[in-house]
Enzyme design. Structure first.
Site: not given
Length: 575
Positions: A149, A399, A413, A309, A53, A307
């Site tokens: 993300s 989380e 996730k 998630d 990333r 995204d």
């Protein structure tokens, strides 16, 4: 200009097929900008358990086509070494709505095709959970998602799933990184996608694949509650991401008809024009969906990150205002809800060391088993699979950073199934004449009000090793609360106040966990990459007789402020 630097830059220009990044480098060369060139060629964008990333741009320290091609070649080499019949099993590739994501995904596909590995490529943008689902659904050897993300627009990333459907962990991360370093020494071979499609090595995943995910989620026994769905009203935003189509259709097929999408944020847009930062946790990011909820007097204002998630929600209060739930509150509510109707042999719950301790207490009351892992879903799901067996099947993991996983369909996730689960929880409470606030109150009434906060403390760059300092200065009290035990994950050992010690089973990590009197907790994680230390705090306050939720929350916040202030004051040499 530095000759070694220029040699590396010229080699990069020779191999780079992207005119945009080639021109970007040429401008830096023409302007004699050696400092910027050094920053881009000082190393290589590190490949780790989260894959890659970084900011999009030219050079090995940025995200670009050549970096993606080299990464894919290294991944392909590693898969060939590690997995039998990898060419036949293939790799699934998906991508989000950022400007360069489709091109990066196609580059990754063409590199793997040149190796002879079959590729399943989504024919348009796909939420990250669909790729995790697809690894197991297609029995693929691995999965790749091109996504950054909820990072800012200038970022992109490259996320890898192993054949078990979970994010990679050691030793695969370092193994892939080693292979990337090897292949980066020479040009990367690429294959024509059109030619490989004719040879059935490239398979385009069409509507049927997307529907397979929807069907799998809707058929989850954990999401089989359709009570009073029509009475739940929901405002929803995809936050300029890729979640809207599937989120809306999942809710509709489950019977939730009063769903109002924020049209200005519904379609993918890599510029993210209506938010400063496309992360539902950031201040202001939920403003438009709350505005939409107020327009329709919706019960819930829900969001996925770009995204899809992650999942976030704000709940309408009696005063008509909307209040954001924390990631811990959503995790506790969903966990409690799922445990309440799960079978006795499906009560394996997983949370992380920095999440609230509340769900572990609830799980114990349901005679379930709660695993506590290091931070991140790479740990949550790999531990969940390792700990699961027929008499103790996996049910739920979360989380605090808005990540939730329900059942076995996706080993990561999934903000889409979490959205559906929360809608169903709301419907079930309506059926019982209750609200989300009622459920939270009953939980806090039984277990105490749990408040969690995170604080990053900046330190001087020349400060000696923070972990070593803290180990040499073990406190007996923090904010007048006795330290009952200290878990030192770097030493895999617990040090109890009575002088006894215990071995810990968590992976080695530079983390210290201080368990305090009255259920309080302080966790310290020195950053390995930045001059700061991350601190996580938890306060537990019992509800007094007839005390309102607002009042106990106010008291907990006051005590939290004291804990944070006095803990930070105990570290004067670090700040």
């Amino acid at each position: 200009m530095n000759t070694v630097l220029m040699k590396n830059v010229q080699q990069w220009l020779k191999w780079d097929c992207d005119l945009t990044t080639k021109n970007e480098l040429q401008v830096l060369i023409d302007n004699g900008n050696e400092a910027e060139l050094m920053s881009r060629f000082s190393g290589r964008l590190a490949f780790g358990t989260a894959g890659l990333r970084g900011k999009v741009g030219a050079g090995p320290m940025r995200m670009n086509r050549l970096v993606v091609q080299q990464t894919s070649a290294g991944l392909g080499m590693y898969l060939m070494q590690q997995i039998e019949h990898v060419k036949k099993k293939g790799v699934i590739i998906g991508y989000d709505g950022r400007h360069d994501s489709k091109q990066f995904a196609e580059d990754a596909a063409n590199v793997l095709l040149a190796i002879g590995i079959k590729v399943y490529l989504t024919n348009h943008t796909a939420p990250t959970p669909l790729v995790a689902f697809g690894v197991l659904h297609l029995k693929a050897a691995a999965g790749i998602v091109v996504t950054a993300s909820h990072n800012p627009p200038q970022y992109n990333g490259y996320k890898v799933y192993w054949e078990n459907g979970a994010q990679i962990i050691a030793p695969h991360d370092s193994g892939i990184a080693t292979c990337i370093a090897k292949v980066a020494m020479k040009p990367v071979l690429m294959q024509s996608a059109q030619a490989e499609q004719e040879e059935n090595l490239l398979i385009s995943l069409q509507k049927g694949f997307y529907q397979a995910y929807r069907d799998a989620v809707l058929q989850l026994p954990e999401l089989d509650n359709h009570t009073q769905a029509k009475r739940v009203s929901i405002a929803y935003t995809a936050m300029h991401g890729v979640g809207a189509d599937i989120a809306e259709s999942l809710l509709h097929e489950a019977g939730f008809t009063a769903v109002y999408s924020v049209q200005a944020q519904r379609e993918p847009d890599g510029n993210f024009p209506t938010v400063n930062f496309p992360n539902p946790e950031e201040k202001g990011a939920m403003d438009l969906v709350i505005e939409e909820a107020k327009k329709h007097q919706a019960m819930l204002a829900c969001a996925n990150d770009p995204d899809a998630d992650r999942f976030a929600v704000a709940i309408r209060h009696e005063d008509g205002e909307y209040h954001m739930l924390t990631g811990d509150q959503v995790g506790v509510l969903l966990g409690h809800y799922l445990l309440s109707f799960s079978s006795p042999n499906q009560r394996l719950i997983c949370t992380t060391i920095v999440s609230s301790s509340l769900l572990a207490k609830i799980t114990a009351d349901f005679h379930g088993h709660c695993c506590i892992t290091l931070t991140g879903f790479k740990w949550l799901m790999n531990v969940a699979m390792a700990e699961s067996h027929p008499e103790r099947q996996f049910l739920f993991a979360y989380e605090e950073a808005l990540g939730y996983c329900i059942g076995d369909t996706v080993k990561d996730k999934d903000g889409l199934s979490a959205l559906l689960a929360f809608a169903q929880l709301t419907a079930e409470l309506i059926n019982q004449g209750q609200t989300i606030w009622d459920r939270l109150y009953h939980i806090y009434e039984k277990y105490g009000f749990h408040l969690n906060e995170q604080v990053n403390i900046a330190i001087q760059e020349n400060t000696p090793n923070i972990g070593d300092y803290l180990r040499e200065h073990r406190p007996e009290k923090i904010a007048n609360l006795a330290v009952l035990s200290i878990d030192d994950l770097n030493m895999s050992r617990r040090f109890n106040a009575d002088g006894s010690t215990e071995l810990l089973s968590l992976p080695v990590s530079d983390v210290l966990i201080y368990q305090l009197d009255k259920g309080a907790c302080v966790i310290v994680r020195p950053s390995g990459t930045e001059p700061k230390v991350k601190c996580y705090y938890e306060i537990v306050e019992p509800l007094r007789l007839n005390e309102s939720l607002a009042k106990v929350e106010s008291r907990a916040k006051a005590n939290m402020a004291t804990l944070i202030q006095e803990h930070q004051a105990s570290l004067p040499e670090l700040t």
